[in-house]
Write a protein that holds these residues in place. Structure first.
Motif, mmCIF file in Angstrom:
data_model
loop_
_atom_site.group_PDB
_atom_site.id
_atom_site.type_symbol
_atom_site.label_atom_id
_atom_site.label_comp_id
_atom_site.label_asym_id
_atom_site.label_seq_id
_atom_site.Cartn_x
_atom_site.Cartn_y
_atom_site.Cartn_z
ATOM 1 N N UNK A 1 -68.685 7.102 98.329
ATOM 2 C CA UNK A 1 -68.343 8.219 99.217
ATOM 3 C C UNK A 1 -67.054 8.870 98.722
ATOM 4 N N UNK A 2 -67.040 10.173 98.648
ATOM 5 C CA UNK A 2 -65.898 10.860 98.053
ATOM 6 C C UNK A 2 -64.617 10.623 98.851
ATOM 7 N N UNK A 3 -64.739 10.318 100.157
ATOM 8 C CA UNK A 3 -63.554 10.048 100.955
ATOM 9 C C UNK A 3 -62.772 8.849 100.459
ATOM 10 N N UNK A 4 -63.459 7.865 99.890
ATOM 11 C CA UNK A 4 -62.769 6.705 99.323
ATOM 12 C C UNK A 4 -61.909 7.144 98.146
ATOM 13 N N UNK A 5 -62.471 7.999 97.305
ATOM 14 C CA UNK A 5 -61.756 8.435 96.107
ATOM 15 C C UNK A 5 -60.583 9.354 96.446
ATOM 16 N N UNK A 6 -60.763 10.266 97.409
ATOM 17 C CA UNK A 6 -59.643 11.142 97.778
ATOM 18 C C UNK A 6 -58.484 10.343 98.347
ATOM 19 N N UNK A 7 -58.796 9.279 99.088
ATOM 20 C CA UNK A 7 -57.733 8.423 99.619
ATOM 21 C C UNK A 7 -57.051 7.651 98.498
ATOM 22 N N UNK A 8 -57.845 7.157 97.555
ATOM 23 C CA UNK A 8 -57.277 6.396 96.440
ATOM 24 C C UNK A 8 -56.394 7.273 95.564
ATOM 25 N N UNK A 9 -56.782 8.534 95.389
ATOM 26 C CA UNK A 9 -55.968 9.463 94.604
ATOM 27 C C UNK A 9 -54.821 10.009 95.442
ATOM 28 N N UNK A 10 -55.124 10.347 96.696
ATOM 29 C CA UNK A 10 -54.145 11.031 97.538
ATOM 30 C C UNK A 10 -52.944 10.198 97.899
ATOM 31 N N UNK A 11 -53.139 8.914 98.162
ATOM 32 C CA UNK A 11 -52.023 8.078 98.595
ATOM 33 C C UNK A 11 -50.914 8.001 97.546
ATOM 34 N N UNK A 12 -51.212 7.644 96.296
ATOM 35 C CA UNK A 12 -50.128 7.613 95.311
ATOM 36 C C UNK A 12 -49.556 8.996 94.994
ATOM 37 N N UNK A 13 -50.416 10.030 94.991
ATOM 38 C CA UNK A 13 -49.908 11.381 94.735
ATOM 39 C C UNK A 13 -48.939 11.798 95.833
ATOM 40 N N UNK A 14 -49.292 11.504 97.078
ATOM 41 C CA UNK A 14 -48.403 11.846 98.182
ATOM 42 C C UNK A 14 -47.096 11.075 98.083
ATOM 43 N N UNK A 15 -47.171 9.816 97.644
ATOM 44 C CA UNK A 15 -45.947 9.028 97.469
ATOM 45 C C UNK A 15 -45.046 9.667 96.408
ATOM 46 N N UNK A 16 -45.656 10.180 95.321
ATOM 47 C CA UNK A 16 -44.868 10.843 94.274
ATOM 48 C C UNK A 16 -44.228 12.120 94.807
ATOM 49 N N UNK A 17 -44.999 12.892 95.595
ATOM 50 C CA UNK A 17 -44.449 14.121 96.180
ATOM 51 C C UNK A 17 -43.285 13.792 97.107
ATOM 52 N N UNK A 18 -43.436 12.747 97.915
ATOM 53 C CA UNK A 18 -42.340 12.336 98.803
ATOM 54 C C UNK A 18 -41.113 11.934 98.003
ATOM 55 N N UNK A 19 -41.326 11.217 96.905
ATOM 56 C CA UNK A 19 -40.188 10.783 96.104
ATOM 57 C C UNK A 19 -39.473 11.981 95.482
ATOM 58 N N UNK A 20 -40.241 12.963 95.000
ATOM 59 C CA UNK A 20 -39.635 14.150 94.411
ATOM 60 C C UNK A 20 -38.864 14.964 95.443
#
Length: 367
Positions: free
Chosen positions: A343-362
């Motif tokens: 299910x694509x929702x699994x993949x968006x969460x797997x990609x989105x969580x670390x990307x969001x963490x990087x955005x927060x860090x920046x």
């Protein structure tokens, strides 16, 4: 991360001055805007065509264009031979509706996320903030358990609308609809609908209905048809375009209610209208794809890194990049473990969580 600072002054000229000063902060970004929009548009078109060619069947770009031209009645004028039936069915009946649905859902969720983050002045806001996902899930689970999955889009949309009405009614019963009340009301409705969904699954779901429910709750466009394209694409074209045209209004909301009122905006009525528009668009998207997380949360933040916080640029660019993102996420979901699909929702969460963490860090200095 660039952000706009809230304004508390009631002086309209002061608020306007701050808006104009903020608009002059990034002249390089403004000059680059047409290039970003043009590049994102090309990227979306290329993503759709390339994604259709990816899979176990041997298809080329030319095959995709031949199938599209034939079905649009342009094959004879362009001198193109129709594809063999098997390849044509693979393109026109299976892959193209799925890819276009993913593009529309990604674009719509990105727009809704950007609007919600501005209206609530909450960087963690997403399209499902008002309990829309939980309400849609409740409606979908009901029809799947009853064995009438043909009504799933209608039931999911109806559940989202009921959740919207309940959340706004609860927020309105507390007084003026403020961002804080809206968030809290949405949280209450979301938890209630989620509890009801869990109870129905526990009590009634078995066998095939359980697998259908699980797939839908995780978010998927695997069963997309041209009806799905019409629902999601039509909603994005109508409601998404209307929301994207409110850029200057959302810029004012970013400064706070006082500044928005000072600029001549009817704050409460405008917030109601925008929330209803977001809810209706989200409901239409969720009805064909289930709850796909993180797209509406991370895409607006990622685009702000490129354009700043000007919504007249942010909204269309977020829509284009959101569409491309979900097209590729779904392509990866259906090929990474082929012949099995995620299910694509699994993949968006797997990609989105670390990307969001990087955005927060920046953007940590702005937090």
């Amino acid at each position: 991360m660039r952000s706009l600072v809230p304004v508390t002054s009631t002086d309209p000229s002061g608020a306007r001055a701050i808006v104009h000063r903020s608009a002059r902060r990034a002249p390089r970004l403004r000059r680059a805007t047409p290039w970003w929009l043009a590049g994102a548009s090309v990227a979306l078109v290329v993503s759709v065509v390339v994604a259709v060619t990816i899979g176990p069947a041997d298809l080329t770009w030319g095959d995709v264009w031949r199938s599209i031209a034939t079905h649009l009645g342009l094959g004879g004028a362009l001198g193109l031979e129709p594809l063999p039936l098997l390849q044509d069915g693979m393109v026109w009946q299976l892959r193209l509706p799925r890819v276009l649905t993913a593009a529309a859902v990604g674009a719509g969720l990105a727009i809704c996320g950007a609007v919600m983050q501005s209206l609530t002045r909450n960087p963690l806001a997403d399209p499902y903030l008002l309990g829309l996902s939980s309400g849609a899930s409740l409606g979908a689970v009901l029809v799947l358990v009853l064995g009438v999955s043909v009504l799933l889009p209608v039931a999911a949309f109806g559940g989202a609308v009921v959740a919207l009405v309940a959340a706004l009614a609860l927020a309105g019963s507390l007084g003026a609809i403020t961002p804080t009340r809206t968030v809290l009301a949405g949280l209450a409705v979301s938890q209630l609908a989620a509890a009801a969904t869990s109870f129905i699954i526990f009590w009634s779901a078995t066998g095939d209905s359980y697998r259908e429910i699980l797939s839908w709750l995780m978010g998927s466009v695997a069963g997309a048809t041209w009806t799905s394209v019409a629902i999601a694409g039509g909603a994005v074209l109508v409601l998404g375009t209307l929301l994207a045209s409110t850029g200057s209004v959302l810029d004012a909301f970013t400064f706070g209610d006082t500044a928005a009122a000072g600029l001549g905006i009817a704050v409460n009525r405008t917030r109601w209208l925008l929330l209803v528009g977001v809810a209706l668009l989200t409901g239409a998207l969720v009805s064909v794809s289930g709850a796909i997380g993180f797209v509406g949360l991370i895409l607006p933040h990622a685009v702000r890194l490129l354009t700043g916080a000007r919504h007249r640029v942010l909204l269309p660019l977020a829509a284009l990049l959101g569409g491309s993102f979900l097209v590729w996420a779904d392509t990866l979901a259906r090929t990474i473990f082929a012949p099995r699909e995620l299910p694509v929702g699994i993949l968006t969460a797997a990609i989105g969580a670390p990307v969001f963490a990087i955005i927060l860090w920046r953007g940590r200095r702005a937090l």
